[in-house]
Scaffold this motif. Structure first.
Motif, PDB file in Angstrom:
ATOM      1  N   GLY A 152       0.907  -1.126  -0.024  1.00  0.00           N
ATOM      2  CA  GLY A 152       0.026  -0.104  -0.040  1.00  0.00           C
ATOM      3  C   GLY A 152       0.857   1.267   0.065  1.00  0.00           C
ATOM      4  O   GLY A 152       0.582   2.165  -0.818  1.00  0.00           O
ATOM      5  N   GLY A 281      -4.143   6.929   1.831  1.00  0.00           N
ATOM      6  CA  GLY A 281      -4.532   5.826   1.424  1.00  0.00           C
ATOM      7  C   GLY A 281      -3.386   4.644   1.679  1.00  0.00           C
ATOM      8  O   GLY A 281      -3.765   3.461   1.925  1.00  0.00           O
ATOM      9  N   ALA A 285      -4.092   1.291   4.025  1.00  0.00           N
ATOM     10  CA  ALA A 285      -4.339   0.032   3.156  1.00  0.00           C
ATOM     11  C   ALA A 285      -3.463  -1.055   3.748  1.00  0.00           C
ATOM     12  O   ALA A 285      -3.864  -1.871   3.828  1.00  0.00           O
ATOM     13  CB  ALA A 285      -4.099   0.300   1.768  1.00  0.00           C
ATOM     14  N   ILE A 289      -7.105  -3.238   4.905  1.00  0.00           N
ATOM     15  CA  ILE A 289      -7.557  -2.851   3.597  1.00  0.00           C
ATOM     16  C   ILE A 289      -9.177  -2.898   3.532  1.00  0.00           C
ATOM     17  O   ILE A 289      -9.631  -2.055   3.029  1.00  0.00           O
ATOM     18  CB  ILE A 289      -7.215  -3.954   2.397  1.00  0.00           C
ATOM     19  CG1 ILE A 289      -7.389  -3.520   0.955  1.00  0.00           C
ATOM     20  CG2 ILE A 289      -7.620  -5.486   2.823  1.00  0.00           C
ATOM     21  CD1 ILE A 289      -6.663  -2.247   0.601  1.00  0.00           C
ATOM     22  N   ALA A 292      -9.775   0.789   4.867  1.00  0.00           N
ATOM     23  CA  ALA A 292      -9.349   1.603   3.694  1.00  0.00           C
ATOM     24  C   ALA A 292     -10.280   1.716   2.705  1.00  0.00           C
ATOM     25  O   ALA A 292     -10.583   2.827   2.498  1.00  0.00           O
ATOM     26  CB  ALA A 292      -7.870   1.292   3.226  1.00  0.00           C
ATOM     27  N   LEU A 293     -11.008   0.670   2.367  1.00  0.00           N
ATOM     28  CA  LEU A 293     -12.032   0.621   1.395  1.00  0.00           C
ATOM     29  C   LEU A 293     -13.224   1.228   1.773  1.00  0.00           C
ATOM     30  O   LEU A 293     -13.696   2.071   1.055  1.00  0.00           O
ATOM     31  CB  LEU A 293     -12.211  -0.782   0.606  1.00  0.00           C
ATOM     32  CG  LEU A 293     -13.255  -0.923  -0.346  1.00  0.00           C
ATOM     33  CD1 LEU A 293     -12.737   0.014  -1.577  1.00  0.00           C
ATOM     34  CD2 LEU A 293     -13.532  -2.271  -0.664  1.00  0.00           C
ATOM     35  N   VAL A 334      -5.729   2.127  -2.718  1.00  0.00           N
ATOM     36  CA  VAL A 334      -6.815   1.063  -2.178  1.00  0.00           C
ATOM     37  C   VAL A 334      -7.118   0.126  -3.072  1.00  0.00           C
ATOM     38  O   VAL A 334      -7.174  -0.975  -2.761  1.00  0.00           O
ATOM     39  CB  VAL A 334      -7.753   1.966  -1.417  1.00  0.00           C
ATOM     40  CG1 VAL A 334      -8.785   0.829  -0.763  1.00  0.00           C
ATOM     41  CG2 VAL A 334      -7.274   2.866  -0.070  1.00  0.00           C
ATOM     42  N   THR A 337      -4.681  -2.603  -4.194  1.00  0.00           N
ATOM     43  CA  THR A 337      -4.208  -3.334  -3.121  1.00  0.00           C
ATOM     44  C   THR A 337      -5.168  -4.211  -2.836  1.00  0.00           C
ATOM     45  O   THR A 337      -4.935  -5.600  -2.332  1.00  0.00           O
ATOM     46  CB  THR A 337      -3.764  -2.400  -1.872  1.00  0.00           C
ATOM     47  OG1 THR A 337      -2.749  -1.456  -2.432  1.00  0.00           O
ATOM     48  CG2 THR A 337      -3.278  -2.994  -0.788  1.00  0.00           C
ATOM     49  N   ASN A 338      -6.419  -3.679  -2.679  1.00  0.00           N
ATOM     50  CA  ASN A 338      -7.445  -4.749  -2.203  1.00  0.00           C
ATOM     51  C   ASN A 338      -7.645  -5.975  -3.234  1.00  0.00           C
ATOM     52  O   ASN A 338      -7.817  -6.890  -2.850  1.00  0.00           O
ATOM     53  CB  ASN A 338      -8.978  -3.945  -2.209  1.00  0.00           C
ATOM     54  CG  ASN A 338     -10.033  -4.516  -2.063  1.00  0.00           C
ATOM     55  OD1 ASN A 338     -10.012  -5.319  -0.778  1.00  0.00           O
ATOM     56  ND2 ASN A 338     -11.171  -4.444  -2.788  1.00  0.00           N
TER      57      ASN A 338
END
Length: 402
Positions: A152, A281, A285, A289, A292-293, A334, A337-338
């Motif tokens: 992230g 972010g 993240a 995560i 973060a989302l 984000v 990374t998600n």
């Protein structure tokens, strides 16, 4: 895939083990070279926004036709994203990245020398290939450079180039084209790509291929729940963003009643906030995560919905546009990374799906945003943004805790 080794706490990704805390000077240099590449590529992508009038006049075409150079870049990028990681096979990833920068140099030079629309379109198509190839590899390369638990933060640095290019490219392109002509402005993006390529050559370690992807491997990933949720999050949030953000200026003109100078100031606030959102972010993240989302989606939903309700008040409108910029700055960190958390053993293939998801979201957002603004006014697209962002919040609740 021929190698599916991946341990998030190890961290082993493919053939290489990366220490989580090893942010050495060499690591910083390598990640910054990736950020320079993203700045160069996205600057070239967004540059035509400030060049349409002189470019159209010089080539003897309409501004609407000239605007299709942006569409060409995105369309080619969407198609090649699925194939890029398949076609590179087991080539060294450093060589691939350097080659993509070389392609960007050639494409920008061709565009700057184009004597007709079709040569210009060909140059822009080459840029689309370079863009999609770079972003499809970006998460996997960053994870190998900094470790999966710091992906992230690494991607935050890389996508910082996107925020800076989004702010600088259209305005600087317009100024340079006024002073020196649109061809010089276009050629300067080739210079940026050359500088990025030099930094890659000097800083990136050798990156032997750890996987050999096939198109079947890429599609097979879509069976994973984490990948499905990650792609859906991109489609929802980015469709909403691009449906509404294009029409923020008309909204500020028609509802907030701002003049051109005030609108420019509001959009500058959006851009600066997006840079700060990049940093925030990345840190969030890596911590969680899922959170973060949710935070990214909540902020965007609130900003868009509150603008529709209270955007007539100048101070509130400025604050909400800035908040939207902060949320948008978080999103490019984000969301990839998600998605990558759904396939830690296949980051390159997941990168292809990530690029395709973004390009589809941009296209859908543009179509629906245009339809809604024509039928329901400037506040309609912002309402769609709020609804889709709020849906992403619900989706975030389905994510596994991390």
């Amino acid at each position: 895939m021929t190698d599916t080794t991946s341990q998030l706490d190890g961290v082993t990704i493919g053939l290489e083990t990366v220490e989580q805390s090893a942010w050495t000077a060499a690591t910083w240099f390598a990640v910054l070279s990736m950020a320079a590449t993203s700045f160069a590529l996205v600057s070239a992508e967004f540059l035509p926004a400030g060049l349409l009038t002189p470019m159209a006049r010089d080539l003897g075409i309409t501004e609407g036709t000239a605007g299709q150079v942006v569409t060409a870049t995105a369309s080619v990028g969407a198609v090649t994203a699925l194939l890029s990681n398949v076609l590179i096979g087991r080539l060294n990833r450093k060589s691939v990245l350097v080659g993509l920068s070389a392609l960007a140099i050639g494409s920008n030079v061709l565009a700057s020398l184009a004597t007709d629309f079709w040569l210009l379109l060909l140059g822009r198509a080459g840029l689309g290939i370079a863009l999609s190839g770079f972003w499809a590899l970006s998460v996997a390369v960053v994870a190998r450079l900094v470790g999966a638990n710091a992906t992230g933060r690494g991607m935050a640095i890389v996508t910082l180039g996107v925020s800076l290019a989004t702010i600088a490219a259209p305005s600087m392109g317009a100024l340079i084209s006024d002073w020196l002509g649109w061809r010089i402005a276009m050629a300067m993006t080739a210079g940026l790509a050359a500088l990025a390529m030099l930094l890659q050559v000097l800083s990136l370690p050798t990156l032997p291929a750890s996987t050999s992807n096939s198109l079947a491997d890429v599609f097979r990933l879509t069976r994973r729940r984490g990948i499905q949720l990650g792609m859906l999050a991109i489609l929802l949030l980015m469709t909403g963003h691009f449906a509404g953000s294009v029409y923020v200026r008309p909204f500020l003109e028609q509802v907030t009643l701002l003049d051109t100078r005030s609108i420019a100031l509001a959009l500058l606030g959006f851009g600066i906030a997006s840079v700060i959102g990049n940093v925030a972010g990345g840190r969030l993240a890596d911590a969680s995560i899922r959170l973060a989302l949710a935070v990214t989606a909540v902020l965007m939903a609130f900003a868009a919905f509150a603008l529709v309700l209270s955007g007539a008040h100048i101070g509130i409108a400025f604050a909400l546009v800035t908040l939207w910029g902060f949320a948008f700055g978080m999103a490019p960190v984000v969301l990839p990374t998600n998605l990558s958390r759904g396939a830690p053993d296949a980051l390159e293939a997941a990168g292809s799906l990530m690029v395709v998801s973004f390009q589809v979201a941009i296209s859908i957002g543009a179509v629906f945003g245009g339809y809604i603004v024509d039928h329901y006014g400037a506040g309609g697209p912002l309402t769609l943004t709020a609804v889709l962002a709020a849906s992403t919040v619900l989706l975030a609740l389905l994510q596994p805790r991390s």
